[in-house]
Design an enzyme around this catalytic site. Structure first.
Site, short mmCIF file in Angstrom:
data_model
loop_
_atom_site.label_atom_id
_atom_site.label_comp_id
_atom_site.label_asym_id
_atom_site.label_seq_id
_atom_site.Cartn_x
_atom_site.Cartn_y
_atom_site.Cartn_z
N SER A 1 0.66 -1.21 -0.04
CA SER A 1 -0.05 0.02 -0.15
C SER A 1 0.92 1.21 0.04
CB SER A 1 -1.04 0.02 1.02
OG SER A 1 -2.05 1.06 1.12
N ASP B 1 -10.08 -4.13 -5.60
CA ASP B 1 -9.45 -3.04 -4.53
C ASP B 1 -9.73 -1.76 -5.11
OD1 ASP B 1 -8.15 -1.46 -3.10
OD2 ASP B 1 -6.04 -2.45 -3.20
N HIS C 1 -7.95 -4.76 -0.81
CA HIS C 1 -6.78 -4.04 -0.36
C HIS C 1 -5.99 -5.09 0.61
CE1 HIS C 1 -4.02 -0.81 -0.93
NE2 HIS C 1 -4.32 -0.60 0.48
#
Length: 548
Positions: A201, A369, A396
């Site tokens: 991320s 996502d 995610h």
């Protein structure tokens, strides 16, 4: 103060605004509660769940630090302190090689996402689904970084954490200092030339930014794997939150102050029953991102959600909101004027990710996502060194905590590292080849790929004198200079003058990259099943990969 959206709010939106203010008030009240009383609430919660103390998820949930978490799996962790160039003190966590005999001379550096710390890498309830543990079993020297301001990195030589100045940092500081200074420290300790980088991320975004700002850093990284990579998110699912995110920085500071974002979250982690806390997380994720978390088992949520929040600055959140508003992966803008894009006499600099990164990159992203816009991301990265793998029906957080993360993510990370092992470049053809040991694991006894433009063939026969035999037609040797130049451009450590590139050469390079993507995709799909690894098993990931 200018409020551009109040006239368009629904009743639900107004409720959310009120809840934000209520949270701010509660946060202020919680600061007045004596620490012994908070400890009492925490003890009551632990007592109420004491019947489940022997479960792996409860052990992980209640473990205060990464040391206790890893000890559950009989793995020891070292602390290393890094002083950044601007005098923050960061903690790196290291899982050293099992022994010198097992060390494969490769070092891996993993970096967490937004509002996280190194804990997130080690909280899967099944051992073989923790990426650092699998890498450790394979003989890698594993390092996990921590951003300034999180639970492991709240020190500075002259700025106390209670001051506003301590929290005056954004993604810019992560990119200019935290990532490069951490990598430099790791190289200095391990005495290797390059590290393999893995980001999750925001950790991916920080690395993209850091690599784009430093040619020197490119020379010190051999591979980069971006898991659930963030760069220019599409936006937030909830209308009011998305509007807030794209509003003036001054408005955000009015809501959250200028220090820690949502400081009360730490207290909620400690004082709410796990079932209730996990429900709150699921509801928040649904409102903000439309995540349903169906791929994360309820048992896994007990362990993982307790490690989901770690402190960071409001300014770093504001930075993401500026990126959301501009839809550009840009540096932080200090101006407070909401309409400054129309009135400012200057442009905000973008991170030069497309032109300055010279590292093989694998993007692993979830098919559902909402934070990843893969097409926009690939346009902002060098086309000829980026490969991508889509994990269908994954969101995610699924990519690190999902029930099939071992086969859908970890195994592909391992394949990518081996596929682009620098030792697997044929001198004769200048083509990147998979490692010999892993090619033998492919289902067929013969693996052949013919280059679309140069006719180069690669064959593997189990009866050959070597595991990997490369055969090239002598008539195609004239093309080797082109191939060599292309590979130097993709994997070189210094800029190559491309002013004289013509359209034909660009088309050729595009074809080469497409063929590499095809080969890599087929190779990643041959990944072995790592399910037999568990906390009580002595079988290593290496044994699992080599087992027929």
């Amino acid at each position: 103060m200018y409020f551009p959206f109040l006239g368009r709010l629904s009743i639900t939106d107004y409720i959310i605004v009120v809840l934000v203010y209520i949270e701010s008030i509660i946060s202020s009240v919680l600061k007045l509660i004596p620490q012994p009383m908070i400890n009492l609430f925490e003890w009551l919660i632990n007592f109420s769940t004491s019947s489940d103390d022997n479960t792996i998820e409860e052990k992980l949930r209640s473990a205060p630090t990464i040391h206790e978490m890893c000890a559950i799996f009989d793995i020891s962790v070292e602390d290393h302190l890094v002083r950044t160039e601007d005098n923050y003190i960061l903690t790196l966590h290291r899982i050293p090689p099992i022994s010198k005999n097992r060390f494969n001379n490769k070092v891996v550096y993993l970096h967490h996402g937004l509002l996280m710390c190194s804990d997130v890498w080690c909280c899967n309830i099944e051992r073989h689904k923790n990426l650092p543990f699998v890498l450790h079993d394979l003989g890698y020297d594993v390092w996990m970084g921590n951003n300034r301001g999180n639970k492991y990195s709240t020190a500075h030589l002259n700025k106390p954490p209670k001051s506003n100045k301590f929290w005056d940092f954004s993604i810019d500081e992560f990119a200019f200092f935290d990532i490069p200074n951490s990598i430099e420290f790791i190289l200095d300790i391990t005495k290797v030339d390059k590290v393999i980088c893995i980001g999750f991320s925001q950790g991916s975004a920080q690395m993209f930014a850091a690599f784009s700002l430093s040619e020197k850093l490119n020379r010190k990284v051999s591979h980069f794997i971006a898991i659930a990579p963030a760069m220019t998110p599409k936006g937030l699912h909830n209308r009011i939150v998305d509007t807030l995110a794209k509003s003036s920085p001054g408005f955000m500071y009015l809501f959250f102050g200028r220090k820690i974002v949502l400081p009360s979250a730490v207290i909620w982690q400690r004082t709410l029953h796990p079932t209730l806390f996990n429900l709150c997380i699921d509801i928040a994720n649904k409102i903000l991102f439309n995540w349903k978390s169906f791929n994360i088992l309820p048992r896994q949520k007990i362990a993982s959600y307790a490690k989901l929040y770690s402190t960071t600055s409001v300014k770093s959140i504001v930075h993401w909101f500026q990126i959301l508003r501009s839809q550009k992966f840009q540096m932080f803008e200090e101006s407070d004027n909401m309409l400054n894009s129309l009135t400012r006499p200057y442009q905000i600099a973008n991170f030069p990710t497309r032109t300055n990164i010279k590292i093989p990159i694998l993007l692993i992203y979830g098919g559902i996502d909402s934070l990843v816009d893969i097409d926009v991301m690939k346009k902002n990265l060098p086309f000829n060194s980026v490969f991508d793998v889509k994990v269908d029906n994954y969101e995610h957080l699924d990519l690190i905590w999902g029930k099939d993360a071992d086969t859908l993510v970890i195994a592909k990370v391992l394949r990518f590292i081996e596929f682009f092992n620098p030792g697997n470049v044929s001198v004769k053809t200048n083509q990147l080849l998979p490692s010999a040991s892993l090619v033998e694991e492919l289902p067929s006894t013969t693996w052949k790929t013919t280059h679309p433009t140069h006719g180069l063939s690669y064959r593997t026969h189990s009866a050959d004198r070597s595991p990997l035999s490369v055969q090239a037609d002598e008539a195609d040797e004239v093309h080797n200079a082109d191939n060599s130049r292309f590979l130097r451009r993709v994997f070189s450590t210094s800029a190559i003058d491309e002013d004289n590139e013509n359209e034909h050469q660009d088309d050729t390079e595009d074809q080469i990259h497409k063929e590499q993507q095809r080969r890599l995709s087929a190779y990643l799909e041959s990944s072995k099943d790592l399910r037999q690894l568990d906390a009580n098993s002595s079988t290593t990931a290496l044994d699992a990969l080599n087992k027929e």
